[in-house]
Structures are given as C-alpha cells and as structure tokens.
Design a protein around this motif. Structure first.
Motif, PDB file in Angstrom:
ATOM      1  N   LYS A  31      54.337  81.447  -5.928  1.00 23.35           N
ATOM      2  CA  LYS A  31      55.570  81.430  -6.717  1.00 23.35           C
ATOM      3  C   LYS A  31      55.829  80.065  -7.332  1.00 23.35           C
ATOM      4  N   GLU A  32      54.897  79.134  -7.107  1.00 30.44           N
ATOM      5  CA  GLU A  32      54.970  77.779  -7.628  1.00 30.44           C
ATOM      6  C   GLU A  32      56.238  77.053  -7.187  1.00 30.44           C
ATOM      7  N   GLU A  33      56.650  77.323  -5.934  1.00 28.06           N
ATOM      8  CA  GLU A  33      57.824  76.636  -5.387  1.00 28.06           C
ATOM      9  C   GLU A  33      57.455  75.279  -4.810  1.00 28.06           C
ATOM     10  N   ASN A  34      56.211  75.137  -4.377  1.00 25.32           N
ATOM     11  CA  ASN A  34      55.741  73.868  -3.812  1.00 25.32           C
ATOM     12  C   ASN A  34      54.508  73.399  -4.564  1.00 25.32           C
ATOM     13  N   ALA A  35      54.389  72.099  -4.701  1.00 25.08           N
ATOM     14  CA  ALA A  35      53.183  71.537  -5.303  1.00 25.08           C
ATOM     15  C   ALA A  35      52.066  71.545  -4.261  1.00 25.08           C
ATOM     16  N   ILE A  36      50.855  71.663  -4.738  1.00 23.65           N
ATOM     17  CA  ILE A  36      49.703  71.684  -3.847  1.00 23.65           C
ATOM     18  C   ILE A  36      49.075  70.303  -3.849  1.00 23.65           C
ATOM     19  N   ASN A  37      48.925  69.714  -2.675  1.00 20.07           N
ATOM     20  CA  ASN A  37      48.238  68.432  -2.569  1.00 20.07           C
ATOM     21  C   ASN A  37      46.757  68.641  -2.858  1.00 20.07           C
ATOM     22  N   ALA A  38      46.180  67.789  -3.676  1.00 20.44           N
ATOM     23  CA  ALA A  38      44.787  67.947  -4.081  1.00 20.44           C
ATOM     24  C   ALA A  38      43.834  67.875  -2.895  1.00 20.44           C
ATOM     25  N   TRP A  39      44.074  66.960  -1.963  1.00 16.80           N
ATOM     26  CA  TRP A  39      43.175  66.836  -0.815  1.00 16.80           C
ATOM     27  C   TRP A  39      43.266  68.056   0.085  1.00 16.80           C
ATOM     28  N   TYR A  40      44.450  68.633   0.222  1.00 17.35           N
ATOM     29  CA  TYR A  40      44.631  69.817   1.055  1.00 17.35           C
ATOM     30  C   TYR A  40      44.027  71.043   0.379  1.00 17.35           C
ATOM     31  N   LEU A  41      44.229  71.133  -0.918  1.00 16.83           N
ATOM     32  CA  LEU A  41      43.700  72.253  -1.687  1.00 16.83           C
ATOM     33  C   LEU A  41      42.180  72.279  -1.651  1.00 16.83           C
ATOM     34  N   SER A  42      41.551  71.118  -1.726  1.00 13.49           N
ATOM     35  CA  SER A  42      40.088  71.077  -1.715  1.00 13.49           C
ATOM     36  C   SER A  42      39.531  71.567  -0.383  1.00 13.49           C
ATOM     37  N   GLY A  43      40.264  71.363   0.702  1.00 13.80           N
ATOM     38  CA  GLY A  43      39.839  71.863   2.001  1.00 13.80           C
ATOM     39  C   GLY A  43      39.877  73.378   2.091  1.00 13.80           C
ATOM     40  N   ILE A  44      40.705  73.997   1.264  1.00 15.82           N
ATOM     41  CA  ILE A  44      40.806  75.455   1.252  1.00 15.82           C
ATOM     42  C   ILE A  44      39.855  76.067   0.227  1.00 15.82           C
ATOM     43  N   THR A  45      39.730  75.463  -0.941  1.00 13.92           N
ATOM     44  CA  THR A  45      38.914  76.056  -2.003  1.00 13.92           C
ATOM     45  C   THR A  45      37.427  75.761  -1.864  1.00 13.92           C
ATOM     46  N   ALA A  46      37.070  74.627  -1.279  1.00  9.77           N
ATOM     47  CA  ALA A  46      35.656  74.236  -1.186  1.00  9.77           C
ATOM     48  C   ALA A  46      34.777  75.244  -0.456  1.00  9.77           C
ATOM     49  N   PRO A  47      35.213  75.822   0.672  1.00  5.51           N
ATOM     50  CA  PRO A  47      34.358  76.796   1.354  1.00  5.51           C
ATOM     51  C   PRO A  47      34.074  78.059   0.530  1.00  5.51           C
ATOM     52  N   PHE A  48      34.893  78.318  -0.466  1.00  6.76           N
ATOM     53  CA  PHE A  48      34.713  79.488  -1.315  1.00  6.76           C
ATOM     54  C   PHE A  48      34.030  79.146  -2.636  1.00  6.76           C
ATOM     55  N   GLY A  49      34.073  77.886  -3.007  1.00 10.25           N
ATOM     56  CA  GLY A  49      33.536  77.486  -4.298  1.00 10.25           C
ATOM     57  C   GLY A  49      34.403  77.961  -5.445  1.00 10.25           C
ATOM     58  N   ILE A  50      35.727  78.068  -5.198  1.00  9.71           N
ATOM     59  CA  ILE A  50      36.637  78.527  -6.248  1.00  9.71           C
ATOM     60  C   ILE A  50      37.461  77.365  -6.770  1.00  9.71           C
ATOM     61  N   THR A  51      38.051  77.562  -7.925  1.00  8.76           N
ATOM     62  CA  THR A  51      38.902  76.544  -8.525  1.00  8.76           C
ATOM     63  C   THR A  51      40.354  76.798  -8.136  1.00  8.76           C
ATOM     64  N   GLU A  52      41.193  75.832  -8.443  1.00  9.54           N
ATOM     65  CA  GLU A  52      42.621  75.979  -8.176  1.00  9.54           C
ATOM     66  C   GLU A  52      43.204  77.154  -8.960  1.00  9.54           C
TER      67      GLU A  52
END
Length: 129
Positions: free
Chosen positions: A96-117
């Motif tokens: 819902k775009e209520e919170n900003a996503i920290n780049a370092w935290y986001l990379s920890g979630i997206t990297a195992p999937f190889g997906i983009t933000e």
C-alpha cells in the motif's frame, strides 16, 4: 486475495504480469538458494548455540505471494507467530506504499529470488488487493 493456479499469465482478476519464463527463473533461483547449506542456520558444535542463517520466514512468505498461495501455511502457528504477523504487516504496508523500503533490507529479500523491487511490488499489490 484471489488465488489462481499460476501467476504466469495476465488475467482480469490480477494485475500481476510476470511471464512464464521469468516466473520459472525466479522459482529455480529461490530453490537453489534454499538448497545451499550455507544459507541455513548453523550450530556451534561445542555449546550447541544456534546461529541464524540467511533463510527466514520472510523468504517463504514472498515465495507464497509470488505463487499466489496462502501465506499462513508458511508458519506452524500463524495466529500466534510474531515473526509471521510482523512480516505480513510489513509486506501489506509495502504493497500500500505506507512505508518506505530500506534498500539494504529489500536486497536481503529480493536477492534469493533474483527479482527487482518493481517485481516484488507488483506481486505484493496483486496479493493484498
């Protein structure tokens, strides 16, 4: 939440537009991440202390979201699991775009999937509609 058999095709019920090839690539990347023993928790041989690995419940929740499956099945007790409830709340706010996503935290979630933000945001938006 609308469950479908697969998220590989664009339908009127969902705005999620990942292609079949891309979806297969994401799934195989995540499965390789899960199979890698270096990503799992480790134990100290002398004291028996358990050290967290790179793999956690957030990854399994994202995997369920990408497949449009029930995320509650990723936890033994979704009603009382603090980690599950916190993760779902965080993903819902991101959708819902209520919170900003920290780049370092986001990379920890997206990297195992190889997906983009953007791919993650599309999946979250479609799931939490």
């Amino acid at each position: 939440m609308k469950n479908t058999n697969t998220l590989t095709n664009t339908t009127e019920a969902s705005k999620y537009t990942m292609s079949k090839e891309r979806f297969a690539e994401v799934v195989s990347t995540f499965k390789a991440f899960v199979k890698d023993k270096n990503n799992h928790p480790t134990y100290d041989k002398q004291y028996g202390t358990k050290y967290a690995g790179k793999l956690n419940i957030k990854h399994y929740i994202v995997y369920a979201i990408l497949r449009q499956k029930d995320t509650a099945k990723t936890s033994h007790d979704p009603i009382k699991s603090g980690a599950y409830l916190d993760s779902i709340a965080m993903f819902r706010k991101w959708a819902k775009e209520e919170n900003a996503i920290n780049a370092w935290y986001l990379s920890g979630i997206t990297a195992p999937f190889g997906i983009t933000e953007d791919e993650l945001k599309d999946a979250l938006s479609a799931y939490f509609e």
